[in-house]
Design an enzyme around this catalytic site. Structure first.
Site, PDB file in Angstrom:
ATOM      1  N   HIS A   1       0.857  -1.193   0.000  1.00 24.39           N
ATOM      2  CA  HIS A   1       0.000   0.000   0.000  1.00 24.39           C
ATOM      3  C   HIS A   1       0.893   1.243   0.000  1.00 24.39           C
ATOM      4  O   HIS A   1       1.479   1.596   1.023  1.00 24.39           O
ATOM      5  CB  HIS A   1      -0.916  -0.015   1.225  1.00 24.39           C
ATOM      6  CG  HIS A   1      -1.877   1.142   1.302  1.00 24.39           C
ATOM      7  ND1 HIS A   1      -3.238   0.983   1.481  1.00 24.39           N
ATOM      8  CD2 HIS A   1      -1.682   2.481   1.225  1.00 24.39           C
ATOM      9  CE1 HIS A   1      -3.828   2.167   1.516  1.00 24.39           C
ATOM     10  NE2 HIS A   1      -2.902   3.095   1.362  1.00 24.39           N
TER      11      HIS A   1
ATOM     12  N   HIS B   1      -9.523   2.076   0.734  1.00 20.56           N
ATOM     13  CA  HIS B   1      -9.144   2.865   1.905  1.00 20.56           C
ATOM     14  C   HIS B   1     -10.417   2.969   2.745  1.00 20.56           C
ATOM     15  O   HIS B   1     -11.431   3.475   2.261  1.00 20.56           O
ATOM     16  CB  HIS B   1      -8.730   4.286   1.515  1.00 20.56           C
ATOM     17  CG  HIS B   1      -7.340   4.412   0.981  1.00 20.56           C
ATOM     18  ND1 HIS B   1      -6.948   3.891  -0.224  1.00 20.56           N
ATOM     19  CD2 HIS B   1      -6.247   5.027   1.499  1.00 20.56           C
ATOM     20  CE1 HIS B   1      -5.664   4.188  -0.421  1.00 20.56           C
ATOM     21  NE2 HIS B   1      -5.217   4.875   0.607  1.00 20.56           N
TER      22      HIS B   1
ATOM     23  N   GLU C   1     -10.436   5.803   7.735  1.00 17.42           N
ATOM     24  CA  GLU C   1      -9.193   6.452   8.172  1.00 17.42           C
ATOM     25  C   GLU C   1      -9.566   7.677   9.011  1.00 17.42           C
ATOM     26  O   GLU C   1      -9.374   8.827   8.610  1.00 17.42           O
ATOM     27  CB  GLU C   1      -8.344   6.839   6.947  1.00 17.42           C
ATOM     28  CG  GLU C   1      -6.928   7.271   7.302  1.00 17.42           C
ATOM     29  CD  GLU C   1      -6.084   7.603   6.077  1.00 17.42           C
ATOM     30  OE1 GLU C   1      -6.568   7.425   4.939  1.00 17.42           O
ATOM     31  OE2 GLU C   1      -4.941   8.065   6.264  1.00 17.42           O
TER      32      GLU C   1
ATOM     33  N   ASP D   1       2.452   3.352   2.852  1.00 18.84           N
ATOM     34  CA  ASP D   1       1.516   4.436   2.567  1.00 18.84           C
ATOM     35  C   ASP D   1       2.255   5.629   1.959  1.00 18.84           C
ATOM     36  O   ASP D   1       3.098   5.447   1.104  1.00 18.84           O
ATOM     37  CB  ASP D   1       0.725   4.823   3.827  1.00 18.84           C
ATOM     38  CG  ASP D   1      -0.688   5.337   3.486  1.00 18.84           C
ATOM     39  OD1 ASP D   1      -1.052   5.319   2.301  1.00 18.84           O
ATOM     40  OD2 ASP D   1      -1.406   5.737   4.409  1.00 18.84           O
ATOM     41  N   ASN D   2       1.989   6.835   2.414  1.00 20.26           N
ATOM     42  CA  ASN D   2       2.513   8.022   1.739  1.00 20.26           C
ATOM     43  C   ASN D   2       3.969   8.313   2.104  1.00 20.26           C
ATOM     44  O   ASN D   2       4.429   7.939   3.170  1.00 20.26           O
ATOM     45  CB  ASN D   2       1.658   9.229   2.105  1.00 20.26           C
ATOM     46  CG  ASN D   2       0.223   9.047   1.670  1.00 20.26           C
ATOM     47  OD1 ASN D   2      -0.513   8.275   2.278  1.00 20.26           O
ATOM     48  ND2 ASN D   2      -0.161   9.716   0.611  1.00 20.26           N
TER      49      ASN D   2
END
Ligand SMILES: [Zn+2]
Length: 440
Positions: A82, A233, A236, A334-335
């Protein structure tokens, strides 16, 4: 005595002796003397590009070219299931103004509209993959913002990059949009066709919109028709009323869906009452969902307080309770260096180190090392990743640490990477490489 980094014989046939492997990274565990953390000394013979044998024997007389690794831990090459390499590294030109989730959404939306040309997206993706490769990743799934007109820009770029990286990093992509956007059925159908044409995964961000179930039906119906896997997603947020994990599980069961479903985040689950949690997780297990937690991004965004008071919770989902029920659990990057997370470098060892601290992947270690190897490989449907076994491609990361405390106490930035049986000399790119893209 051999020092790491090692050198390998030109013949391509050798044995990594006295390597420490984790039981969750092996397909056969018989005969090994595992310690309390699940590590055991092993001898891994490699010929050409593949592992030919893994055993606990200490008799090296019949092994080709034994190289003493002195008890160093080795992991299979990482699987990062992810990420957002289309967003990565825009921080210098578009920071998050306040570190909040809405701040991230707005900042990324503005930057996408202003700057995400094919050239911009390609350069930043390339940079991200160089980072991931240098840290030892062999397979990676990214989400691609697919809000019009970005889907027509990013998907062709992704296709080009996937070809370019073939043999180094196996790439997958999932489309990303707010699920309410699927109310526009004509647009959604067109996007699903784009995803299918590029052999992608159908993905969305779920929100508790009134027609969530109908929109999930639309996505599942399309995924079944086009034979696509799904990636969401979900939840969150700290809002206890965010229950889309439960709704996704319901939809999967309702449709008898047989593809793979990966659900990310599920933060709000940790805020819900125990009976509700239990019911949701039992259902998620029945539906065969995989769940990925993104601990670093969650720590950054969740419980960020406008009044500058101290965060009181970690934001991660209930991985222990999930694993207890046999749900396939993963952790991922993730990011990276974008408004959703100001830091990060697609280093899965960092993800694992932070997960150990944030999610208590220790005492006991159990099968948690699989969350960055076999489990995400399963979620991504990859046959040749995440497990060390005879016949598998010889893709390993050798660390200096010989135990969990040694492995996780230092960055291990001088790790030894073996890919297809050969040492690779990969280094992370310089930040300066992207400076020309960061002009406002
Ligand atoms: Zn994400």
């Amino acid at each position: 005595m051999t020092q790491l980094p090692i050198t390998l014989p030109a013949s391509g046939a050798y044995t990594l002796a006295n390597l420490r492997l984790h039981r969750s990274h092996l397909d056969k565990t018989g005969g090994f003397a595992f310690d309390s953390e699940g590590f055991a000394l092993a001898y891994v013979s490699i010929s050409d590009s593949a592992i030919t044998s893994i055993h606990p024997a200490t008799d090296t007389t019949n092994m080709p070219d034994p190289i003493d690794c002195r008890g160093a831990i080795a992991f299979p090459a990482f699987v990062d299931c992810h990420t957002h390499i289309d967003k990565g590294h825009i921080w210098a030109r578009k920071p998050n103004p306040d570190g909040s989730f809405p701040g991230a959404l707005t900042a990324v939306g503005e930057d996408r509209e202003a700057n995400w040309s094919a050239h911009d997206v390609e350069r930043r993706m390339e940079f991200s993959l160089q980072c991931a490769y240098a840290h030892g990743t062999k397979a990676l799934r990214t989400h691609l913002d697919s809000v019009p007109p970005q889907e027509d820009i990013s998907w062709p770029v992704f296709e080009t990059i996937r070809e370019r990286w073939k043999g180094r990093i196996e790439l997958q992509a999932a489309c990303l949009f707010g699920i309410d956007q699927a109310q526009d059925e004509a647009w959604f159908n067109r996007l699903a066709d784009t995803v299918a044409r590029h052999r992608g995964i159908l993905g969305a961000v779920t929100y508790m919109v009134p027609d969530l179930d109908a929109l999930l039906d639309r996505m599942f119906t399309k995924a079944i028709a086009l034979e696509l896997d799904l990636d969401f997603h979900a939840d969150e947020t700290d809002d206890v009323n965010a229950v889309s994990l439960d709704r996704i599980a319901d939809a999967a069961l309702r449709h008898g869906y047989e593809g793979k479903i990966l659900v990310g985040h599920c933060c709000s689950l940790a805020r819900q009452p125990d009976d509700k949690v239990k019911a949701t997780l039992d259902k998620a297990a029945r539906a065969g969902l995989s769940v990925v937690s993104l601990p670093m991004c969650n720590m950054y965004l969740q419980d960020r307080r406008a009044d500058a008071t101290t965060p009181r919770w970690r934001g991660v989902t209930l991985l222990h309770e999930m694993a207890d029920r046999g749900i396939n659990t993963c952790v991922a990057s993730d990011n990276t260096r974008d408004p959703f997370y100001a830091y990060g470098d697609l280093d899965v060892l960092e993800v694992y180190r932070e997960s150990t601290r944030i999610l208590h992947f220790d005492h006991p270690v159990g099968a948690w090392p699989a969350t960055v190897a076999a489990n995400p490989a399963q979620a991504m449907g990859l046959a040749d990743a995440g497990i060390l076994k005879p016949g598998a491609s010889a893709d390993l990361i050798l660390f200096r640490g010989r135990s969990l405390t040694e492995l996780l106490s230092r960055p291990e930035s001088r790790r030894t990477l073996i890919r297809a049986g050969k040492l690779i000399d990969a280094t992370v790119p310089d930040y300066q490489d992207l400076d020309d893209l960061m002009e406002p």
